[in-house]
Scaffold this motif. Structure first.
Motif, PDB file in Angstrom:
ATOM      1  N   ARG A 267     -12.354  21.067  -4.656  1.00 21.80           N
ATOM      2  CA  ARG A 267     -12.754  19.630  -4.270  1.00 21.80           C
ATOM      3  C   ARG A 267     -11.174  18.873  -4.067  1.00 21.80           C
ATOM      4  NH1 ARG A 267     -15.040  16.488  -6.509  1.00 21.80           N
ATOM      5  NH2 ARG A 267     -15.706  16.937  -8.279  1.00 21.80           N
ATOM      6  N   VAL A 268     -11.258  18.370  -3.488  1.00 21.85           N
ATOM      7  CA  VAL A 268      -9.319  17.507  -3.642  1.00 21.85           C
ATOM      8  C   VAL A 268      -9.808  16.537  -4.537  1.00 21.85           C
ATOM      9  CG1 VAL A 268      -7.645  16.760  -2.834  1.00 21.85           C
ATOM     10  CG2 VAL A 268      -8.312  18.946  -1.444  1.00 21.85           C
ATOM     11  N   VAL A 269      -9.094  16.775  -5.501  1.00 24.51           N
ATOM     12  CA  VAL A 269      -9.084  15.453  -6.393  1.00 24.51           C
ATOM     13  C   VAL A 269      -8.192  14.232  -6.498  1.00 24.51           C
ATOM     14  CG1 VAL A 269      -8.730  15.231  -9.175  1.00 24.51           C
ATOM     15  CG2 VAL A 269      -9.451  17.233  -8.824  1.00 24.51           C
ATOM     16  N   ARG A 270      -6.722  14.827  -5.909  1.00 25.26           N
ATOM     17  CA  ARG A 270      -5.692  13.706  -6.084  1.00 25.26           C
ATOM     18  C   ARG A 270      -4.359  14.525  -4.852  1.00 25.26           C
ATOM     19  NH1 ARG A 270      -1.664  15.862  -7.149  1.00 25.26           N
ATOM     20  NH2 ARG A 270      -1.238  16.062  -9.809  1.00 25.26           N
ATOM     21  N   PHE A 271      -4.221  13.165  -3.914  1.00 27.64           N
ATOM     22  CA  PHE A 271      -2.675  14.160  -3.036  1.00 27.64           C
ATOM     23  C   PHE A 271      -2.133  13.139  -4.097  1.00 27.64           C
ATOM     24  CE2 PHE A 271      -5.662  14.530   0.453  1.00 27.64           C
ATOM     25  CZ  PHE A 271      -5.620  15.288   0.813  1.00 27.64           C
ATOM     26  N   ARG A 272      -0.690  12.995  -3.777  1.00 24.69           N
ATOM     27  CA  ARG A 272       0.515  13.126  -4.598  1.00 24.69           C
ATOM     28  C   ARG A 272       1.686  13.282  -3.786  1.00 24.69           C
ATOM     29  NH1 ARG A 272       1.948  13.344 -11.022  1.00 24.69           N
ATOM     30  NH2 ARG A 272       0.244  11.666 -10.884  1.00 24.69           N
ATOM     31  N   PRO A 273       2.040  12.151  -3.722  1.00 22.23           N
ATOM     32  CA  PRO A 273       2.163  10.591  -3.471  1.00 22.23           C
ATOM     33  C   PRO A 273      -0.066  10.384  -3.355  1.00 22.23           C
ATOM     34  CG  PRO A 273       3.848  10.928  -2.266  1.00 22.23           C
ATOM     35  CD  PRO A 273       3.271  12.369  -2.190  1.00 22.23           C
ATOM     36  N   VAL A 274       0.216   9.745  -3.675  1.00 18.08           N
ATOM     37  CA  VAL A 274      -1.752   9.318  -3.516  1.00 18.08           C
ATOM     38  C   VAL A 274      -1.789   8.544  -2.126  1.00 18.08           C
ATOM     39  CG1 VAL A 274      -1.924   8.042  -6.212  1.00 18.08           C
ATOM     40  CG2 VAL A 274      -1.420   6.827  -4.519  1.00 18.08           C
ATOM     41  N   ASP A 275      -3.223   9.092  -2.115  1.00 21.87           N
ATOM     42  CA  ASP A 275      -3.278   8.353  -0.735  1.00 21.87           C
ATOM     43  C   ASP A 275      -3.094   6.977  -0.051  1.00 21.87           C
ATOM     44  OD1 ASP A 275      -4.345   8.699   2.622  1.00 21.87           O
ATOM     45  OD2 ASP A 275      -6.579   8.815   1.530  1.00 21.87           O
ATOM     46  N   GLY A 276      -2.477   6.770   1.098  1.00 21.53           N
ATOM     47  CA  GLY A 276      -2.374   5.640   1.332  1.00 21.53           C
ATOM     48  C   GLY A 276      -1.038   4.701   0.640  1.00 21.53           C
ATOM     49  N   ALA A 277      -0.446   5.724  -0.699  1.00 18.16           N
ATOM     50  CA  ALA A 277       1.125   4.957  -1.070  1.00 18.16           C
ATOM     51  C   ALA A 277       2.262   4.558   0.100  1.00 18.16           C
ATOM     52  CB  ALA A 277       1.377   6.328  -1.745  1.00 18.16           C
ATOM     53  N   THR A 278       2.967   3.997   0.105  1.00 17.12           N
ATOM     54  CA  THR A 278       3.877   3.113   0.601  1.00 17.12           C
ATOM     55  C   THR A 278       5.326   3.314  -0.214  1.00 17.12           C
ATOM     56  OG1 THR A 278       3.858   0.852   0.403  1.00 17.12           O
ATOM     57  CG2 THR A 278       2.410   1.486   1.870  1.00 17.12           C
ATOM     58  N   ALA A 279       6.427   2.944   0.597  1.00 18.65           N
ATOM     59  CA  ALA A 279       7.645   3.281   0.462  1.00 18.65           C
ATOM     60  C   ALA A 279       8.158   3.860  -0.627  1.00 18.65           C
ATOM     61  CB  ALA A 279       8.201   0.961  -0.873  1.00 18.65           C
ATOM     62  N   VAL A 280       7.630   5.195  -0.105  1.00 19.09           N
ATOM     63  CA  VAL A 280       7.175   6.394  -1.295  1.00 19.09           C
ATOM     64  C   VAL A 280       9.474   6.972  -1.144  1.00 19.09           C
ATOM     65  CG1 VAL A 280       7.070   8.833  -1.516  1.00 19.09           C
ATOM     66  CG2 VAL A 280       5.312   6.738  -0.870  1.00 19.09           C
ATOM     67  N   ALA A 281       9.756   7.903  -1.295  1.00 15.25           N
ATOM     68  CA  ALA A 281      11.451   8.093  -1.742  1.00 15.25           C
ATOM     69  C   ALA A 281      11.333   9.198  -0.092  1.00 15.25           C
ATOM     70  CB  ALA A 281      12.307   8.458  -2.316  1.00 15.25           C
ATOM     71  N   TRP A 282      12.064   9.522  -0.131  1.00 20.77           N
ATOM     72  CA  TRP A 282      11.966  10.151   1.508  1.00 20.77           C
ATOM     73  C   TRP A 282      11.892  11.550   1.080  1.00 20.77           C
ATOM     74  CZ3 TRP A 282      16.607   9.904   5.038  1.00 20.77           C
ATOM     75  CH2 TRP A 282      17.979  10.369   4.445  1.00 20.77           C
ATOM     76  N   SER A 283      13.141  11.862   0.250  1.00 18.31           N
ATOM     77  CA  SER A 283      12.376  12.931  -0.847  1.00 18.31           C
ATOM     78  C   SER A 283      11.581  13.593  -1.148  1.00 18.31           C
ATOM     79  CB  SER A 283      14.272  13.129  -1.545  1.00 18.31           C
ATOM     80  OG  SER A 283      14.048  12.152  -2.459  1.00 18.31           O
ATOM     81  N   GLN A 284      10.365  13.302  -1.342  1.00 21.24           N
ATOM     82  CA  GLN A 284       9.068  12.686  -2.328  1.00 21.24           C
ATOM     83  C   GLN A 284       8.415  14.465  -1.543  1.00 21.24           C
ATOM     84  OE1 GLN A 284       7.842  10.914  -4.900  1.00 21.24           O
ATOM     85  NE2 GLN A 284       6.797  12.723  -5.366  1.00 21.24           N
ATOM     86  N   VAL A 285       8.549  15.107  -3.895  1.00 23.26           N
ATOM     87  CA  VAL A 285       7.844  16.463  -3.234  1.00 23.26           C
ATOM     88  C   VAL A 285       6.038  16.350  -3.380  1.00 23.26           C
ATOM     89  CG1 VAL A 285       7.302  18.617  -4.836  1.00 23.26           C
ATOM     90  CG2 VAL A 285       9.274  17.683  -4.651  1.00 23.26           C
ATOM     91  N   VAL A 286       5.440  16.982  -2.509  1.00 21.73           N
ATOM     92  CA  VAL A 286       4.153  16.753  -2.413  1.00 21.73           C
ATOM     93  C   VAL A 286       3.222  17.796  -2.778  1.00 21.73           C
ATOM     94  CG1 VAL A 286       2.370  16.265  -0.465  1.00 21.73           C
ATOM     95  CG2 VAL A 286       4.532  15.561  -0.146  1.00 21.73           C
ATOM     96  N   SER A 287       2.446  17.648  -3.491  1.00 23.54           N
ATOM     97  CA  SER A 287       0.990  17.997  -4.145  1.00 23.54           C
ATOM     98  C   SER A 287      -0.396  17.506  -4.177  1.00 23.54           C
ATOM     99  CB  SER A 287       1.624  18.023  -5.990  1.00 23.54           C
ATOM    100  OG  SER A 287       1.432  16.930  -6.140  1.00 23.54           O
ATOM    101  N   VAL A 288      -1.085  18.325  -4.022  1.00 27.42           N
ATOM    102  CA  VAL A 288      -2.401  18.193  -4.134  1.00 27.42           C
ATOM    103  C   VAL A 288      -2.843  19.471  -5.507  1.00 27.42           C
ATOM    104  CG1 VAL A 288      -4.725  18.748  -2.699  1.00 27.42           C
ATOM    105  CG2 VAL A 288      -2.247  18.457  -1.630  1.00 27.42           C
ATOM    106  N   ARG A 289      -4.506  18.013  -6.073  1.00 28.15           N
ATOM    107  CA  ARG A 289      -4.376  18.492  -6.990  1.00 28.15           C
ATOM    108  C   ARG A 289      -6.400  19.389  -6.423  1.00 28.15           C
ATOM    109  NH1 ARG A 289      -4.402  19.435 -12.089  1.00 28.15           N
ATOM    110  NH2 ARG A 289      -2.223  17.868 -12.401  1.00 28.15           N
ATOM    111  N   PHE A 290      -6.993  20.104  -6.564  1.00 27.94           N
ATOM    112  CA  PHE A 290      -8.106  20.961  -6.746  1.00 27.94           C
ATOM    113  C   PHE A 290      -9.207  20.920  -7.996  1.00 27.94           C
ATOM    114  CE2 PHE A 290      -5.304  22.419  -3.384  1.00 27.94           C
ATOM    115  CZ  PHE A 290      -5.958  22.416  -2.183  1.00 27.94           C
TER     116      PHE A 290
END
Length: 535
Positions: A267-290
Motif C-alpha cells: 500500500r502507499v503510506v503517503r505522497f510527498r508533497p502530501v496529497d492536496g498540498a498547495t503552494a508547493v515549490a516548483w522545484s519540489q522533489v517527489v516521493s512515495v512511501r510504501f
C-alpha cells in the motif's frame, strides 16, 4: 533273606509230611509228588537272589531348546518390517508354541514355520514400533512334537531403527512471509511409500495442487505445487496425515506441519508533497512511501508524474530499503501547476505482490511571487552587490517573521507577526559577503550540499575574523526560482517546530543576534547559507 530262611525251614516239614504217602504210591505217583515238592522248595529258594531290572531306552529325539542351549538374539537398528526367526533343536508343536508366545510391546504378527518344524518366523502384519525395544518370548511349557515341554522360557530381543522424519518448507519466502506463487517441499530422511503419500497432505484453507517427486539423496524430496496462486494476506497450515508410511511400512516420527502467511498487497503510506498540498515549490522533489520494499523495475515502470496534463521526465531512485520511491524532475514544474503523481497497479513488492489498484496523489505549485520591497535591519555596512542580494534580504525577512512570533505561509506572507519577545536578526554585511555568500556559491557551482566542504562552519568564520564560539549554520539545497527555493527551505525549517528540529532551533535562538545570508544560483541549482553568531 527272611523269605529264604522260611523256605529252608519248610523243607523238613514237607518231607516228613509227604514221605509216608510217597512210599505207598506207585512209581508214577511218587514221581509227580517229588516234582511238586521240588517246586515248592524251589520257590522258597528263589528268595536267596535279586531279580533282573527292566531297562527302558529313552527316545532318541532331543528335548526342545532350553535356555542353556539358546543364545538370545539381540539386534539394533532392526527395520520396522523385518521378520525375526527362532530356531529349535527339535520339531515343535505349532499350537503349543503359539499359545506360549508373547510380544512386548504388543504388535500384531504372523507366524510361519519351515518344513522341518524347527524354525519359527515371527513377522509383523504391519510394522514393529519404531525406535522401540521389543522382546519375543516363548514361555516354558511349550511342547515339542514328542510331547516333551520346554524347560525354561526363551527370548529374542531387538531395537528397531528410528522412525522416518519429515519437514515441510515453502519454496518462495520473503522475510517472514511467503509469496502467493510459492510451492512446498516435503523432505523425508528415507524413502517413503508413494501410495501412502498420495492423499496425505492436508491444508487449511484447502489448497488444490499436484505432488511430484523431485529428488533423492540420503532420503527423498517431494514438491507440492498449488494449481493456482494462494490468497493474499492469508495464513495457511499444511501437514501430513498419519497414513504416510516409509517403504518399510513404518509411520512418521511425529507430525510434520507448517503455518505460513502469504504477503499482503503493498500500500502507499503517503505522497510527498502530501496529497492536496498547495503552494508547493516548483522545484519540489517527489516521493512515495510504501508499506514494504518494492521491486525497483516494476515500480519505476508503473510510476509517472503529470504537470498541467503533460508527462514530466526525471530520474527515479529508491531509499530506505526500497520502501520509498524518489522522483527528481528533470525540469521545474512551473508556477501554479497542478501536479499528479500516479502509481499504477503494475508496481509489485519484492515479494512479487502487486498493488491492489492504481494510486494517485496531487499537489499544486506556488504561484509566481510578486516583487517584494522589504525593510530589515542591517549592520556592518552594505551587503555588497550580488545578482541575488535581494533574495538574501527577502529570506532574512522570512526568518525574522518566524523568529518574532509570526508564521510564514506557503505563499511567502507573514501571518500573525510579532508577539515573541526577541529582537529580529541583524543582517551582517561582513558575514554575508565574506562567509555565507562565498560558501553558497561554492555549493551551487559544485552541485554540493554539506556543512563540511573544506572544513566546518567554525573554520570559515574564524578565517573571516569571527573568532567567537557562539555560532550556528543552516543550509538549504534546492533548484529553480531563487525566491521559491528559499521560501521552500524556510517552510521546511519552520515545519520542524513540532519536534524542535535543529534548523528551527537555530533561527529561534535568542543568543544569536547577527546573521549572514548567502544565496547563489548556478545551472538552476539554488543554495542558501545562513550563518548565525552572537553579539
Amino acid at each position: 533273606m527272611r523269605r529264604v530262611a522260611i523256605a529252608a525251614l519248610a523243607v523238613p516239614v514237607i518231607a516228613l509230611t509227604y514221605l509216608p504217602i510217597l512210599l505207598r504210591r506207585s512209581i508214577v505217583a511218587r514221581g509227580i509228588l517229588v516234582i511238586g515238592i521240588a517246586s515248592v522248595v524251589g520257590l522258597g529258594a528263589s528268595g536267596f537272589t535279586r531279580p533282573t531290572a527292566t531297562v527302558a531306552t529313552p527316545p532318541s529325539e532331543p528335548v526342545p531348546l532350553t535356555s542353556a542351549a539358546f543364545t538370545t538374539d539381540l539386534r539394533a537398528g532392526q527395520e520396522p518390517d523385518a521378520p525375526v526367526s527362532i530356531a529349535f533343536s527339535t520339531p515343535m508343536d505349532v499350537g503349543s508354541v503359539r499359545a506360549h508366545l508373547s510380544i512386548d510391546p504388543p504388535v500384531p504378527v504372523a507366524l510361519s514355520w519351515d518344513e522341518a518344524g524347527t524354525t519359527l518366523t515371527v513377522a509383523p502384519t504391519g510394522a514393529w514400533n519404531t525406535a522401540r525395544f521389543h522382546t519375543i518370548t516363548i514361555d516354558a511349557g511349550a511342547l515339542a512334537l514328542t510331547g516333551r515341554p520346554l524347560s525354561s522360557p526363551i527370548r529374542a530381543a531387538f531395537l528397531t531403527r528410528a522412525a522416518t522424519a519429515a519437514t515441510i518448507t515453502p519454496t518462495r519466502v520473503v522475510g517472514d512471509e511467503v509469496t502467493a506463487d510459492t510451492a512446498f517441499d516435503i523432505v523425508f530422511d528415507r524413502p517413503v511409500d508413494a501410495a501412502s503419500l498420495a492423499n496425505a497432505l492436508l491444508s487449511q484453507p484447502a489448497i488444490e495442487g499436484t505432488l511430484e517427486r523431485v529428488g533423492r539423496r540420503s532420503g527423498e524430496r517431494w514438491r507440492f505445487v498449488p494449481t493456482s496462486p494462494l490468497a493474499l494476506d492469508t495464513t495457511y497450515t499444511l501437514g501430513l496425515s498419519t497414513v504416510v508410511r516409509d517403504v518399510d511400512g513404518a509411520g512418521l516420527a511425529g507430525p510434520a506441519t507448517i503455518s505460513v502467511r502469504t504477503a499482503a498487497p503493498p500500500r502507499v503510506v503517503r505522497f510527498r508533497p502530501v496529497d492536496g498540498a498547495t503552494a508547493v515549490a516548483w522545484s519540489q522533489v517527489v516521493s512515495v512511501r510504501f508499506t514494504e520494499s518494492m521491486d525497483p523495475t516494476t515500480t519505476a515502470a508503473a510510476f509517472s508524474v503529470m504537470a498541467g496534463g503533460t508527462a514530466v521526465s526525471g530520474s527515479t531512485s529508491f531509499a530506505e530499503n526500497g520502501t520509498v520511491l524518489v522522483f527528481d524532475p528533470a525540469a521545474n514544474f512551473g508556477y501554479g501547476q497542478k501536479v499528479e503523481v500516479i502509481v499504477g497497479a503494475g508496481a509489485t513488492s519484492t515479494a512479487g505482490v502487486p498493488l491492489a489498484a492504481e494510486i494517485r496523489g496531487s499537489f499544486t505549485t506556488a504561484p509566481r511571487p510578486a516583487p517584494r520591497t522589504v525593510s530589515i535591519p542591517t549592520g556592518g555596512g552594505s551587503i555588497g552587490t550580488s545578482s541575488w542580494a535581494a533574495v538574501e534580504v527577502y529570506y532574512t525577512n522570512l526568518m525574522n517573521c518566524t523568529r518574532t512570533g509570526g508564521w510564514v505561509t506557503s505563499g511567502g506572507d507573514c501571518s500573525s507577526s510579532g508577539g515573541r519577545n526577541v529582537a529580529p536578526l541583524v543582517l551582517d554585511a561582513g558575514l554575508t559577503a565574506n562567509v555565507a555568500r562565498p560558501y553558497a556559491r561554492r555549493l551551487a557551482e559544485g552541485n554540493l550540499c554539506s556543512h563540511f566542504i573544506g572544513g566546518n562552519p567554525g573554520d570559515r568564520l574564524r578565517a573571516a575574523g569571527y573568532t567567537g564560539y557562539n555560532w550556528a549554520e543552516n543550509i538549504g539545497c534546492r533548484s529553480g526560482d531563487a525566491y521559491a527555493a528559499v521560501l521552500a527551505s524556510h517552510l521546511f525549517f519552520q515545519s520542524e517546530q513540532s519536534y524542535n528540529g535543529g534548523h528551527y532551533v537555530n533561527l529561534m535562538n535568542a543568543a544569536y543576534t547577527r546573521v549572514g545570508v548567502g544565496v547563489w544560483v548556478s545551472s538552476g541549482r539554488v543554495r542558501l547559507v545562513i550563518d548565525f553568531i552572537g553579539s
